[in-house]
Design a protein around this motif. Structure first.
Motif, mmCIF file in Angstrom:
data_model
loop_
_atom_site.group_PDB
_atom_site.id
_atom_site.type_symbol
_atom_site.label_atom_id
_atom_site.label_comp_id
_atom_site.label_asym_id
_atom_site.label_seq_id
_atom_site.Cartn_x
_atom_site.Cartn_y
_atom_site.Cartn_z
ATOM 1 N N ILE A 53 22.123 -25.423 4.953
ATOM 2 C CA ILE A 53 21.095 -24.392 4.769
ATOM 3 C C ILE A 53 19.976 -24.917 3.876
ATOM 4 O O ILE A 53 18.786 -24.692 4.137
ATOM 5 N N ILE A 56 17.611 -27.259 5.781
ATOM 6 C CA ILE A 56 16.714 -26.511 6.670
ATOM 7 C C ILE A 56 15.604 -25.840 5.867
ATOM 8 O O ILE A 56 14.417 -25.901 6.232
ATOM 9 N N GLU A 60 11.517 -26.511 5.978
ATOM 10 C CA GLU A 60 10.570 -25.456 6.351
ATOM 11 C C GLU A 60 9.569 -25.153 5.240
ATOM 12 O O GLU A 60 8.422 -24.806 5.509
ATOM 13 N N PHE A 169 27.545 -21.810 12.848
ATOM 14 C CA PHE A 169 26.267 -21.101 12.808
ATOM 15 C C PHE A 169 25.174 -21.991 12.190
ATOM 16 O O PHE A 169 24.057 -22.086 12.715
ATOM 17 N N ILE A 170 25.526 -22.663 11.075
ATOM 18 C CA ILE A 170 24.540 -23.494 10.373
ATOM 19 C C ILE A 170 24.159 -24.722 11.198
ATOM 20 O O ILE A 170 22.977 -25.047 11.350
ATOM 21 N N GLY A 172 24.470 -25.033 14.386
ATOM 22 C CA GLY A 172 23.744 -24.551 15.563
ATOM 23 C C GLY A 172 22.288 -24.265 15.247
ATOM 24 O O GLY A 172 21.392 -24.468 16.089
ATOM 25 N N SER A 173 22.012 -23.791 14.028
ATOM 26 C CA SER A 173 20.641 -23.500 13.621
ATOM 27 C C SER A 173 19.784 -24.758 13.609
ATOM 28 O O SER A 173 18.560 -24.695 13.793
ATOM 29 N N PHE A 176 17.562 -25.250 16.667
ATOM 30 C CA PHE A 176 16.291 -24.532 16.745
ATOM 31 C C PHE A 176 15.231 -25.137 15.828
ATOM 32 O O PHE A 176 14.038 -25.060 16.105
ATOM 33 N N VAL A 177 15.675 -25.746 14.725
ATOM 34 C CA VAL A 177 14.731 -26.288 13.734
ATOM 35 C C VAL A 177 14.354 -27.733 14.052
ATOM 36 O O VAL A 177 13.174 -28.097 14.039
ATOM 37 N N TRP A 180 17.888 -30.013 19.726
ATOM 38 C CA TRP A 180 19.320 -30.002 20.010
ATOM 39 C C TRP A 180 19.956 -31.383 19.927
ATOM 40 O O TRP A 180 21.156 -31.511 19.672
ATOM 41 N N ALA A 183 20.875 -31.663 16.421
ATOM 42 C CA ALA A 183 22.025 -30.794 16.146
ATOM 43 C C ALA A 183 23.320 -31.495 16.524
ATOM 44 O O ALA A 183 24.335 -31.383 15.814
#
Length: 293
Positions: A53, A56, A60, A169-170, A172-173, A176-177, A180, A183
């Motif tokens: 997290i 990411i 951002e 979940f993390i 997988g996020s 999007f950032v 893939w 990822a």
């Protein structure tokens, strides 16, 4: 009273243990920082948990990674203070601060590779060793497990299941950032780090505990002692169905001796009950091998 006397008699030993723990936590946090700033972060690859997290959010917002590593972990430490204990909480806080400082110091250092696969492999190895050293020293580098412990008390899910859900979940996020493909590289790094944590904590030459129930207990026990050079202990047991007396053989072997032990048991009794489990640490007793003549 005996504990106080023991502590008073060995102040140097206690200080050495404390210094050793601090050094290992600093080294572990330093390695974790190297894995992040020199391998993963420059290649847009993330780790699981709070670290993922933080990567990411740092990407951002363009803010230093160390800020998020501290800001996101500290609240969970305070929240779970009573659940995890004072020593573990302070050890984790110290390790997290060292990790945050390390990432800040390494910002000017260029990445060693721009190949995402190499970055995933070597970054995962270094991360895993770093986390393993910190865990062996009584701390942690991620608040995810603390959250999982608290959530598991009010839900039907186990700590492991909750941690897995968070990480899926993390990771997988990251798709999007960062895309893939990154990822998937993140999954590779996470898996390698996970295995390296186990190796660092348990050691390469992992010990195994063995339980054997057989009608030929004495013969099997003698064969283990004479052919493997391992001592055995006989335990008393009672059959759950028949209520009959059972003698149980217990011994500890190395990972490399597992195949040989299985062949000994099969040779003596093909119908014997055999259970083998992993052991993290072996201390005391007569675990050292006897000479086989």
């Amino acid at each position: 009273m005996e504990v106080k006397e023991c502590v008073a008699k060995h102040p140097k030993l206690n200080r050495l243990k404390l210094i050793r723990r601090i050094v290992f936590m600093i080294v572990g946090a330093g390695l974790f920082s190297v894995g992040l700033e020199i391998f993963l972060v420059p290649n847009n690859i993330i780790d699981g948990g709070i670290t993922g997290i933080s990567i990411i959010l740092a990407h951002e917002t363009r803010l230093p990674l160390g800020i998020f590593l501290t800001v996101l972990n500290v609240p969970f430490l305070l929240l779970g203070y009573k659940q995890i204990g004072k020593t573990f909480a302070f050890s984790t806080l110290f390790a997290v601060l060292m990790m945050s400082i390390g990432t800040s110091l390494l910002i000017p250092v260029p990445p060693l590779t721009i190949d995402p696969l190499l970055a995933s492999v070597f970054g995962g190895i270094i991360l895993g060793i770093g986390v393993g050293l910190v865990i062996r020293s009584g701390g942690s580098l991620d608040g995810t497990e603390i959250v999982a412990i608290l959530v598991s008390k009010k839900s039907p899910f186990s700590v492991g299941e909750i941690v897995m859900f968070f990480n899926v979940f993390i990771l997988g996020s990251a798709g999007f950032v960062f895309g893939w493909d990154h990822a998937m590289y993140s999954l590779i790094a996470y898996f390698i780090a996970f295995k390296m944590i186990d190796i660092t904590i348990e050691g390469v030459d992992q010990s195994k505990s063995v339980w054997i129930i057989s009608d030929n207990n004495d013969e099997i026990g003698e064969a283990i002692t004479s052919r493997l050079g391992r001592g055995v202990t006989y335990l008393e047991g009672e059959g759950g169905f028949t209520g009959s007396y059972k003698k149980v053989i217990f011994c500890v072997i190395s990972r490399l001796e597992e195949a040989k032990l299985k062949s000994i048991v099969d040779e003596m009794d093909t119908g014997a009950f055999l259970a083998i489990g992993n052991i993290h640490d072996v201390k005391g007793g007569r675990f050292k091998k006897k000479d086989i003549h």
